[in-house]
Write an enzyme that holds these catalytic residues in place. Structure first.
Site, mmCIF file in Angstrom:
data_model
loop_
_atom_site.group_PDB
_atom_site.id
_atom_site.type_symbol
_atom_site.label_atom_id
_atom_site.label_comp_id
_atom_site.label_asym_id
_atom_site.label_seq_id
_atom_site.Cartn_x
_atom_site.Cartn_y
_atom_site.Cartn_z
ATOM 1 C CE LYS A 1 -1.735 13.199 -5.407
ATOM 2 N NZ LYS A 1 -2.053 13.434 -6.699
ATOM 3 N N GLY B 1 0.837 -1.440 -0.009
ATOM 4 C CA GLY B 1 0.073 0.079 0.089
ATOM 5 C C GLY B 1 0.901 1.264 0.046
ATOM 6 C CD GLU C 1 7.951 0.035 9.929
ATOM 7 O OE1 GLU C 1 7.022 -0.155 10.861
ATOM 8 O OE2 GLU C 1 8.034 -0.742 9.057
HETATM 9 MO MO1 MOS Z 1 5.823 -3.505 8.822
HETATM 10 S S1 MOS Z 1 5.170 -3.936 10.733
HETATM 11 O O1 MOS Z 1 7.401 -3.400 8.848
HETATM 12 O O2 MOS Z 1 4.966 -4.529 7.828
#
Ligand code: MOS
Length: 745
Positions: A640, A472, A712
């Site tokens: 974006k 995604g 993250e």
């Molecule tokens: Mo992520 S928790 O590195 O998919």
């Protein structure tokens, strides 16, 4: 990169999400969209007890139901070669191992699969699955972390031993100290797309699998291990993924079950988990109890940090994450010690969930910092400045780049931090108390190995291939952006193919590594193609040669919009397409492997999140007014896409702070809110304006683009920012997530 680069490309004309239109118009194909000749449907039946043994399992009625092709249980399951424990089959097979589905009668958690029903239609398999009856020999289960923290043990393996520098528990002797406990419950990833697999044995030992995975190569290795097939006999496709947040970082038993079922019935088999099974069978962010001790001098210099965490794992496997590690490096402090423990509970093994470890750890650390700031009567940002780590205090290395101070500054400005009062309950707007909070995040900036193939075709289009997945965040967009920038091509001329074994091997999408890892390989491929083009341009017959330039180098040329021109005389030019044609070439092809580099530097991405919110005095309702998320993630390759990534993280962090909580009824060891009506996540109405600010300064060491990871840090630090803002608004310090209104009134 000859131009000073990525920033120009995106500022003027940002690249839209590659494949975005296909996703929103419903033409993107996910694993479960595969329709294969003669395909059968599988459904898993789960245990109704959380611990014990299956005494009897009655499948007769299910087998007689219309359309049923097979019912597989531990009584009749074909042997999975990788599951066998060698000479002594009575040896407990699952100690410290992934769950071996249908291996024996042992039950480790509620809803553990006990049977796979296979039928010719989906409706028939659902019907038949209800007819499987099991009786159990129950045993006493444990599903409550809070009543089992005393059973915490140090995980096996060196990475989780107690850490200490300077004096342990030095905070106890400090002039000012904070000692508090923080808790958060189990959270579940719950991506939109359910776990789903289509397994197809093309022949007795040749397997094709369409599945939801963040790493097709890793999935192939797991299948290889289980079924003892050579890698070349297994193809794994995961070309589209409808979100994952970490839940597809491993191969789950349901995937093995689908493969097993397909083998048993000799037909392709599709297995899609139900939403309820997404709560019980594909991991979660573990519940975690944390204790923080902070000691400081009266002027706010940290003298001791102690960070302890106890989190759940499953009853059959050790799951670990870097929960306490953030305290080891985020601030300059001479005395730091951490302790990390895990407690086996009767639940599915957890799995990393966005910002794994650090998201949890930062909630405790950054809340405690806020408590310390309040105790010292210092602004929380000022406290962080006083304890800024100029070098990595854990590894004693310089940072490859660190612009945390810039993040504090730009975010404070944007949120209007100077309106904040040190004293809580100082700002009121009618019935609402208004507060400001902030929290920092950090996550290792990883760069692993990836191979990318680039094919520049005679029509001037570039095809990039890599097996890397995109759950995604926009991997294809990132690859396109790098190629557009390095190769000098219009966006429309770049095509990307990802998400299948058989393509050049890329990394698993996890740990925010992909831009650094795959982006580097794309960069290298494009550079090599440019070299090749420069060589062709030097040959007799090319306009450069005709103009008496006999040896052009990449540095002498502009590569722009699919056209090569001479820097000294831009009128001398040729399109990539004409260059290939002139040389009688249909394609130029380059394959490059890019590897992670030696670490002479400590490499991290950093973020700071600011929250302004209001709390209703009578109802305790929290309304977030404004979020500002700032990131030091090096060069931003696609502004974006990166901003979308950050907004998504902020939403996840708000969910973590205010809503997410998988509630287990400990009497039965089963979740009671295992659906998206009762397990709350933020919806549009809960999310205010989110401003995303990037420092955007290149990291000189990590890779040719200078990009650090983003996935993250977009979430790490958001939850404490919310909790700190709640304190600033109300004077109530909520140390147990989620912060629901009942805790505030
Ligand atoms: Mo992520 S928790 O590195 O998919």
């Amino acid at each position: 990169m000859d131009k000073q680069s990525f920033f120009d490309t995106q500022a003027a004309d940002p690249i839209d999400r590659v494949g975005g239109k296909a996703k929103v118009t419903g033409t993107a194909r996910y694993a479960a969209d595969e329709k294969l000749q003669g395909m059968a449907y599988g459904f898993l039946v789960g245990s109704t007890v959380a611990k014990g043994r299956i005494k009897t399992i009655d499948t007769k009625e299910a087998e007689r139901a219309p359309g049923v092709l097979a019912v597989i249980t531990h009584m009749n399951a074909p042997k999975i070669p990788g599951y066998q424990t060698g000479k002594d089959p009575s040896k407990p097979p699952t100690a410290g191992q992934p769950l071996r589905i249908f291996y024996n009668s042992e039950i480790f958690y509620y809803d553990q699969p006990i049977a796979l029903v296979v039928a010719d239609t989906y409706e028939r398999v659902l019907h038949a699955a209800k007819l499987v009856k099991a009786q159990y020999e129950k045993a006493a289960h444990q599903t409550n972390l809070e009543t089992n923290t005393d059973k915490g043990k140090i995980p096996t393996g060196p990475r989780f031993e107690d850490y200490s520098r300077g004096e342990a528990d030095a905070y106890k002797k400090a002039a000012v100290k904070i000692e508090q406990e923080y808790y958060h419950p189990i959270e579940v990833h719950n991506p939109m797309e359910l776990g789903n697999t289509v397994a197809h044995w093309e022949s007795k030992n040749k397997l094709v699998v369409y599945t939801k995975t963040q790493g097709v190569e890793a999935t192939r290795r797991s299948i290889q291990d289980a079924f003892r097939l050579p890698a070349e006999n297994i193809t794994v496709h995961a070309e589209q993924i409808g979100g994952a947040f970490g839940m597809a970082l491993r191969t789950w038993p349901y995937e093995i079950a689908a493969i097993l079922g397909a083998q048993k019935v000799g037909r392709p088999l599709k297995l899609v988990l139900h939403r309820e099974q997404m709560f019980t069978n594909v991991g979660h962010r573990p519940a975690t109890m944390q204790k923080i001790g902070l000691g400081a001098t009266a002027d706010g210099k940290l003298t001791g940090i102690t960070h302890e965490a106890t989190a759940n794992t499953s009853a059959y496997e050790e799951f670990t994450e870097a929960t306490v590690n953030i305290s080891q490096f985020l601030y300059a402090c001479p005395n730091v010690n951490t302790r990390y423990r895990i407690v086996p509970l009767n639940v599915c093994t957890p799995i990393w969930m966005r910002g794994p470890g650090e998201a949890t750890g930062s909630f405790a650390l950054e809340s405690a910092l806020d408590e310390l700031a309040f105790a010292l009567n210092i602004d929380p940002i000022e406290l962080r400045h006083r304890n800024h780590a100029d070098t990595d205090p854990e590894r004693n290395l310089p940072w490859s780049s660190k612009y945390l101070k810039e993040c504090y500054q730009m975010g404070a400005e944007k949120i209007g931090w100077k309106a904040r009062k040190l004293q809580p309950r100082s700002l009121q707007d009618g019935d609402w108390l208004v507060g400001y909070g902030m929290g920092s995040g950090a996550f290792g900036a990883f760069r692993w190995a990836a191979t990318v193939k680039g094919r520049l075709q005679q029509d001037g289009t570039l095809l990039l291939q890599c097996s890397v997945n995109d759950m995604g965040p926009g991997t294809a967009t990132m690859m396109t952006a790098v190629a557009v920038d390095v190769m000098g091509l219009p966006t429309s001329k770049v095509r990307v193919q990802t998400g299948s074994t058989g393509l050049p091997p890329g990394p698993t999408q996890g740990g925010s590594n992909v831009t650094a890892t795959v982006g580097s390989a794309v960069h290298d491929v494009c550079m090599a193609l440019k070299q090749e083009m420069a060589a062709l341009a030097s040959k007799e017959g090319s306009p450069f040669h005709t103009a008496n330039v006999h040896s052009v180098k990449v540095e002498d040329l502009n590569f722009e919009d699919g056209v090569i021109s001479l820097k000294k005389n831009p009128a001398i030019k040729i399109s990539y397409s004409d260059l290939l044609q002139q040389n009688g070439l249909t394609v130029l092809e380059q394959t490059k492997e890019s590897k992670g580099q030696q670490q002479q530097y400590s490499m991290y991405s950093f973020s700071v999140h600011f929250v302004k919110l209001r709390v209703h005095t009578a109802t305790g309702r929290i309304k977030i007014d404004h979020v500002v998320s700032c990131a030091d993630a090096g060069t931003i390759v696609s502004a974006k896409t990166a901003a979308s990534q950050m907004i998504g993280g902020a939403v996840g962090g708000i969910g973590m702070a205010l809503m997410e909580d998988m509630v287990i009824d400990h009497r039965f060891g089963r979740p009671i809110n295992n659906n998206l009506a009762d397990y709350h996540v933020p919806v549009n109405a809960d999310i205010p304006e989110v401003d995303v600010l990037f420092v955007g300064k290149k990291d000189p060491f990590i890779n040719p683009m200078g990009s650090k990871g983003l996935g993250e840090i977009s979430l790490i630090g958001v939850a404490p920012a919310v909790a700190n803002a709640v304190f600033n608004a109300t004077g109530k310090r909520i140390r147990s997530l989620p912060i629901t209104p009942d805790k505030l009134i």
